[in-house]
Write a protein that holds these residues in place. Structure first.
Motif, PDB file in Angstrom:
ATOM      1  N   TYR A 107       0.600  -6.771  -4.693  1.00 23.34           N
ATOM      2  CA  TYR A 107      -0.694  -6.363  -4.636  1.00 23.34           C
ATOM      3  C   TYR A 107      -0.818  -5.112  -5.894  1.00 23.34           C
ATOM      4  O   TYR A 107      -0.257  -4.428  -5.906  1.00 23.34           O
ATOM      5  CB  TYR A 107      -0.864  -5.561  -3.375  1.00 23.34           C
ATOM      6  CG  TYR A 107      -0.908  -6.475  -2.234  1.00 23.34           C
ATOM      7  CD1 TYR A 107      -2.253  -7.174  -1.748  1.00 23.34           C
ATOM      8  CD2 TYR A 107       0.147  -6.955  -1.484  1.00 23.34           C
ATOM      9  CE1 TYR A 107      -2.267  -8.275  -0.825  1.00 23.34           C
ATOM     10  CE2 TYR A 107       0.001  -7.774  -0.330  1.00 23.34           C
ATOM     11  CZ  TYR A 107      -0.954  -8.659  -0.155  1.00 23.34           C
ATOM     12  OH  TYR A 107      -1.022  -9.325   1.011  1.00 23.34           O
TER      13      TYR A 107
ATOM     14  N   LEU B  58       4.012  -6.675   7.880  1.00 24.10           N
ATOM     15  CA  LEU B  58       4.501  -6.361   6.699  1.00 24.10           C
ATOM     16  C   LEU B  58       3.545  -6.274   5.409  1.00 24.10           C
ATOM     17  O   LEU B  58       2.465  -6.999   5.667  1.00 24.10           O
ATOM     18  CB  LEU B  58       5.693  -7.329   6.056  1.00 24.10           C
ATOM     19  CG  LEU B  58       6.735  -7.682   7.278  1.00 24.10           C
ATOM     20  CD1 LEU B  58       7.298  -8.886   6.766  1.00 24.10           C
ATOM     21  CD2 LEU B  58       7.711  -6.521   6.992  1.00 24.10           C
ATOM     22  N   PRO B  59       3.762  -5.162   4.678  1.00 24.59           N
ATOM     23  CA  PRO B  59       2.807  -4.952   3.622  1.00 24.59           C
ATOM     24  C   PRO B  59       2.413  -6.350   2.875  1.00 24.59           C
ATOM     25  O   PRO B  59       1.497  -6.304   2.244  1.00 24.59           O
ATOM     26  CB  PRO B  59       3.086  -3.703   2.823  1.00 24.59           C
ATOM     27  CG  PRO B  59       4.772  -3.733   3.047  1.00 24.59           C
ATOM     28  CD  PRO B  59       4.847  -4.440   4.598  1.00 24.59           C
ATOM     29  N   ILE B  60       3.408  -7.151   2.859  1.00 29.66           N
ATOM     30  CA  ILE B  60       3.419  -8.420   1.884  1.00 29.66           C
ATOM     31  C   ILE B  60       1.964  -9.250   2.341  1.00 29.66           C
ATOM     32  O   ILE B  60       1.598  -9.970   1.859  1.00 29.66           O
ATOM     33  CB  ILE B  60       4.517  -9.261   1.810  1.00 29.66           C
ATOM     34  CG1 ILE B  60       4.614 -10.414   0.719  1.00 29.66           C
ATOM     35  CG2 ILE B  60       4.743  -9.863   3.255  1.00 29.66           C
ATOM     36  CD1 ILE B  60       5.833 -11.070   0.449  1.00 29.66           C
TER      37      ILE B  60
ATOM     38  N   GLU C 146      10.405  -9.864   0.457  1.00 23.00           N
ATOM     39  CA  GLU C 146      11.015 -10.009   1.745  1.00 23.00           C
ATOM     40  C   GLU C 146      12.097 -11.133   1.936  1.00 23.00           C
ATOM     41  O   GLU C 146      12.041 -12.355   1.552  1.00 23.00           O
ATOM     42  CB  GLU C 146       9.837 -10.893   2.740  1.00 23.00           C
ATOM     43  CG  GLU C 146       8.727  -9.560   2.946  1.00 23.00           C
ATOM     44  CD  GLU C 146       9.049  -8.329   3.753  1.00 23.00           C
ATOM     45  OE1 GLU C 146      10.147  -8.353   4.369  1.00 23.00           O
ATOM     46  OE2 GLU C 146       8.502  -7.454   3.578  1.00 23.00           O
TER      47      GLU C 146
ATOM     48  N   GLY D  61       5.491 -10.908  -2.576  1.00 21.24           N
ATOM     49  CA  GLY D  61       3.787 -10.761  -2.666  1.00 21.24           C
ATOM     50  C   GLY D  61       3.649  -9.541  -3.373  1.00 21.24           C
ATOM     51  O   GLY D  61       4.072  -8.483  -3.270  1.00 21.24           O
TER      52      GLY D  61
ATOM     53  N   ASN E  25       6.241  -6.476  -2.876  1.00 20.69           N
ATOM     54  CA  ASN E  25       6.951  -6.622  -1.509  1.00 20.69           C
ATOM     55  C   ASN E  25       7.870  -7.728  -1.756  1.00 20.69           C
ATOM     56  O   ASN E  25       7.527  -9.005  -1.685  1.00 20.69           O
ATOM     57  CB  ASN E  25       5.831  -6.726  -0.603  1.00 20.69           C
ATOM     58  CG  ASN E  25       4.864  -5.620  -0.687  1.00 20.69           C
ATOM     59  OD1 ASN E  25       5.300  -4.320  -0.315  1.00 20.69           O
ATOM     60  ND2 ASN E  25       3.575  -5.728  -0.933  1.00 20.69           N
TER      61      ASN E  25
ATOM     62  N   LEU F 194       1.133 -17.345  -1.340  1.00 20.93           N
ATOM     63  CA  LEU F 194       0.705 -16.521  -0.094  1.00 20.93           C
ATOM     64  C   LEU F 194      -0.906 -16.526  -0.525  1.00 20.93           C
ATOM     65  O   LEU F 194      -1.213 -16.482  -1.758  1.00 20.93           O
ATOM     66  CB  LEU F 194       1.318 -15.369  -0.278  1.00 20.93           C
ATOM     67  CG  LEU F 194       2.636 -15.383   0.334  1.00 20.93           C
ATOM     68  CD1 LEU F 194       3.274 -13.676  -0.028  1.00 20.93           C
ATOM     69  CD2 LEU F 194       2.952 -15.791   1.578  1.00 20.93           C
TER      70      LEU F 194
ATOM     71  N   GLN G  97       6.838  -7.564  12.827  1.00 12.77           N
ATOM     72  CA  GLN G  97       6.500  -6.521  11.697  1.00 12.77           C
ATOM     73  C   GLN G  97       5.297  -7.043  10.826  1.00 12.77           C
ATOM     74  O   GLN G  97       5.248  -8.081  10.467  1.00 12.77           O
ATOM     75  CB  GLN G  97       7.831  -6.752  10.631  1.00 12.77           C
ATOM     76  CG  GLN G  97       9.190  -6.536  11.138  1.00 12.77           C
ATOM     77  CD  GLN G  97       9.435  -5.212  11.851  1.00 12.77           C
ATOM     78  OE1 GLN G  97       9.073  -4.211  11.195  1.00 12.77           O
ATOM     79  NE2 GLN G  97      10.251  -5.390  13.140  1.00 12.77           N
TER      80      GLN G  97
ATOM     81  N   ALA H 173      -1.855 -12.304  -1.041  1.00  8.39           N
ATOM     82  CA  ALA H 173      -1.060 -11.435  -2.099  1.00  8.39           C
ATOM     83  C   ALA H 173      -1.801 -11.801  -3.309  1.00  8.39           C
ATOM     84  O   ALA H 173      -2.328 -12.847  -3.493  1.00  8.39           O
ATOM     85  CB  ALA H 173       0.330 -11.863  -2.130  1.00  8.39           C
TER      86      ALA H 173
ATOM     87  N   ARG I 165      -3.700  -1.145  -7.699  1.00 10.57           N
ATOM     88  CA  ARG I 165      -4.639  -0.845  -6.792  1.00 10.57           C
ATOM     89  C   ARG I 165      -4.460   0.735  -6.299  1.00 10.57           C
ATOM     90  O   ARG I 165      -3.543   1.344  -6.758  1.00 10.57           O
ATOM     91  CB  ARG I 165      -4.818  -1.570  -5.419  1.00 10.57           C
ATOM     92  CG  ARG I 165      -3.189  -1.550  -4.824  1.00 10.57           C
ATOM     93  CD  ARG I 165      -3.411  -2.286  -3.492  1.00 10.57           C
ATOM     94  NE  ARG I 165      -2.135  -2.104  -2.826  1.00 10.57           N
ATOM     95  CZ  ARG I 165      -2.010  -2.661  -1.694  1.00 10.57           C
ATOM     96  NH1 ARG I 165      -2.971  -3.239  -0.781  1.00 10.57           N
ATOM     97  NH2 ARG I 165      -0.736  -2.550  -1.088  1.00 10.57           N
TER      98      ARG I 165
END
Lengths: 270, 256, 250
Positions: free
Chosen positions: A50, B86-88, A121, A48, A119, A29, B84, A32, A53
């Motif tokens: 992050y 998404l936070p990703i 998914e 991903g 995250n 990605l 969506q 990310a 922070r």
């Protein structure tokens, strides 16, 4: 490895100690800070990371360490009936156990008062999503350059017709007698994820656990390869987006740089 | 690149460059980014596509499920489009993105719904009782701008070759879903007085407004949306339409 | 302790990766290797553990993905990626994100941020007038005075070269790549400045401030991309000089 109970094969023809095919890629990605994509059987999961922070909302931050906040989310199209978008009880529980397992691996005391968002998914679910997610999540954390004591490797063990089998498929999960996801820190062998659902007797418990831990070590080798390949294709580290494995009728359409709207091109040149 | 779009200061460079007819990624103002669409990637969905448009990536999954019709349209199917954020997908999606997501989903929905691609009456199973619900779900994984165009592209292409899953619901054989010509959605950002096609997230960030148009195969406008706290002159809107028509042809050409 | 099988070699790789040489310790990686978190890189007590290395009960463990560097007395890991952690005396680029009557708060590419008191500037700032000197979005070249337990940095703008930076723009590279951009004795960055005609300030936090002509800035951007993309390959300097030379001919 020797196939146990080969006379009573599994629904998908695997031997009892065989894991489904796995594809694992790190660095997939753009946005990310670290990422990984895993296909495990028909599971397709994107992770991903992050952080560390400062989150938008400050509550819950710890003065002595970073908070590892894993969010496990299923796409509405990931299961046979459309799943309503958003959180449900199952995804909240999985998010919690994954967060805790990953907290064991990250040196959280190095980043006080911050959040590390992981995250997950799930684009397609086919039994064993939490193990696949945990495996990919620790790769994404390492890809983000976070300080960690270890990766986390995971695999589930199941009981089908009284036999202990590795990495149960969806049918085996639905109709089997038990399912036990296991996640370990491979260098120390410590278990950081362990759940169990069904029935597991005294003569099976030990062997099931041993088989699961051994499988996690095989998963660890795949994780190592995924991370090393990230930097070793040609020595350049760029984001690679590997194609998804497709099903019947798969088609790929590519429009490349050449095709510029002709009318507008003239306008610009005027 | 490891550049964090939030933490790196945006100077006027993006705007200045566009003022001279150039863009930071080397494109001309009217040039779309390269895109790749992979279809048939989700076995659990009746139709699916993964779209990569420049640095933007999303996955579309389509599901057909029997449901009840709306009382005022007893013989028409139901379309439900959801997206969506998404936070990703972006460091800036660290909060409630429902408003932004809903706008994109609704604009994309209108473009699909009004383009004639889907015959609403063709989704009827039994008038007043049972119709097909068409669930269009868009899952954004990497956000680098212009989710409108990428979403329409993903939805339209994911439905190609889709069949009514009659067998799954005990209604006999699966039969193909008849589909008309797909719409094409084109989004322009207004930056430094210029219209630029297919803006990146960075360009959206510095823009003085956005205009999105969905065109059917005849070039008719089927959905239109201004956004981003900007204003356009009537001439700019007309110009956007002209540019959209020529750009839509290019997109259609590449899909043939 | 459960001992795992040594990881399989996997596909052959290019670059500086070599196979493990020390047969004494399973999983032990040798100098020049790309290591991953959890890799054993020596026995505890045999050698000093530097950055990116953790002392385990029996083994030294790598804690970050990166290149293993082993000297006579210590071993450390150069990370491939990762956020900047401020150190006392670091010179860096900061961007103002807020101010109070007596201080500015800076984004310095860390989660915790940093602050600058009005008395640590070359100006005599009256209470409440900080915003007249620097406001949100302004950029400055600063030095780290102190770092507290939380990782928050106190900054100063008093010292040679430290200043507010007007116009120009900020670009970013991985903080771990900053030494490569500078080159041996500053040779590489000197060449970049000379060929592009740009003014450049390099922050240890991975942020680079650049000002100059459009074409020069574009060239600097390409140089930074090239540095950023090659975290563990040799020959970065040669590659950069190639880019600069090519531009000069074009």
């Amino acid at each position: 490895m020797a196939a146990k109970g080969a006379n009573q094969g599994r629904t998908d023809g695997r031997s009892d100690d065989e894991i489904r095919p796995i594809r694992l890629h790190a660095g997939v990605l753009n946005n990310a800070h670290g990422s990984a994509y895993i296909e495990w059987g028909k599971n397709k999961i994107m992770v991903g990371v992050y952080g560390p922070r400062k989150p938008a909302r400050q509550e819950g931050l710890r003065p002595d360490r970073a908070l590892v906040r894993c969010t496990y989310n299923m796409a509405p199209f990931s299961v046979s009936d459309r799943k309503r978008p958003g959180r449900d009880r199952r995804s909240l529980e999985i998010s919690k156990v994954l967060s805790e397992a990953l907290t064991n691996a990250v040196l959280v005391e190095r980043f006080p008062r911050t959040v590390i968002d992981v995250n997950v998914e799930v684009l397609e679910a086919d039994a064993g999503t939490r193990c696949a997610a945990l495996t990919a999540a620790s790769v994404a954390l390492a890809d983000a350059g976070l300080q960690m004591r270890d990766l986390v490797s995971a695999c589930a063990v199941g009981v089908v017709d009284g036999r202990v089998v590795l990495d149960p498929s969806r049918d085996e999960d639905n109709f089997g007698d038990g399912d036990m996801p296991i996640g370990i820190l491979p260098s120390s062998g410590e278990i950081v994820l362990l759940q169990m659902d069904g029935a597991l007797g005294p003569d099976q418990f030990g062997s099931a656990l041993d088989l699961g831990v051994e499988a996690c070590r095989r998963i660890h080798a795949l994780q190592r390869d995924a991370l090393l390949m990230r930097y070793c294709q040609d020595g350049v580290s760029r984001i690679e987006k590997p194609p998804f494995s497709g099903y019947g009728g798969t088609d790929t359409i590519i429009m490349d740089d050449e095709e510029v709207p002709p009318i507008w091109r003239e306008e610009v040149m005027e | 690149m490891s550049r964090d779009p939030e933490t790196i200061m945006r100077s006027l460079v993006v705007r200045d460059l566009i003022g001279t007819g150039k863009r930071t990624d080397g494109r001309s103002l009217g040039q779309m980014r390269p895109f790749t669409v992979e279809t048939g990637v989700i076995a659990q969905a009746d139709g699916s596509a993964r779209v990569r448009l420049g640095g933007t990536e999303l996955v579309v999954g389509v599901k057909l499920m029997p449901t009840g019709p709306y009382p005022d349209h007893p013989d028409e199917g139901v379309i439900h489009t959801a997206l969506q954020l998404l936070p990703i997908a972006s460091p800036s999606f660290d909060g409630d993105m429902a408003v932004e997501a809903t706008e994109i989903a609704r604009v994309v929905d209108r473009g699909i719904r009004h383009s004639g691609m889907i015959d609403m009456k063709g989704l009827c199973i039994s008038p007043g009782e049972r119709v097909w619900g068409l669930y269009l779900d868009i899952h954004v994984l990497d956000h680098d701008g212009n989710l409108f165009d990428a979403s329409t592209l993903g939805i339209a292409l994911s439905m190609k070759g889709m069949a009514f899953p009659n067998s799954r619901f005990g209604m006999g054989e699966d039969v193909p879903v008849p589909l008309g010509e797909m719409p094409v959605t084109l989004t322009f950002a207004k930056v430094a007085g210029e219209l630029i096609l297919d803006p990146t997230a960075e360009e959206e960030g510095v823009s003085d407004g956005r205009i999105t148009m969905s065109l059917d195969s005849r070039g008719w406008v089927r959905a239109l949306q201004l956004g981003g706290c900007g204003h356009f002159t009537p001439e700019e809107v007309k110009r956007a339409y002209r540019l959209a028509m020529s750009s839509a042809e290019v997109v259609r050409g590449s899909l043939r | 302790m459960i001992r795992g099988d040594p990881a399989p070699d996997g596909p052959k790789r290019v670059g500086m990766i070599m196979s493990a040489q020390d047969n004494d310790v399973a999983n032990e990686r040798s100098s020049g290797n790309l290591v991953l978190p959890g890799d054993r890189i020596g026995r505890t007590g045999s050698i000093r553990a530097g950055n990116g290395v953790m002392k385990g009960e029996r083994y030294l463990i790598a804690t970050q993905m990166g290149l293993l560097i082993r000297s006579e007395r210590s071993v450390h890991v150069i990370p491939m990626k990762g956020r900047y952690r401020p150190g006392k005396g670091d010179f860096l680029i900061g961007i103002v994100k807020d101010h109070t009557p007596s201080r500015w708060f800076f984004d310095i590419n860390t989660p915790q941020g940093a602050r600058l008191h009005s008395s640590d500037t070359p100006w005599s700032v009256d209470f409440g007038r900080t915003g007249e000197y620097m406001n949100v979005g302004d950029v400055a070249y600063l030095k780290v005075m102190e770092v507290d337990d939380m990782g928050r940095a106190d900054l100063t703008m008093k010292g040679p070269g430290l200043r507010k930076l007007r116009s120009g723009q900020v670009m970013g590279i991985r903080p771990s790549q900053v030494p490569r951009l500078i080159g041996r004795n500053g040779s590489l960055i000197a060449a970049v400045k000379r060929r592009t005609g740009c003014r450049i300030f390099i922050g240890k936090n991975g942020w680079i401030w650049v000002d100059g002509e459009d074409a020069g800035i574009e060239m600097v951007r390409r140089v930074l991309d090239a540095v950023d993309e090659r975290p563990h390959m040799g020959g970065v300097s040669e590659h950069i000089l190639g880019i600069l030379g090519e531009e000069e001919r074009g």
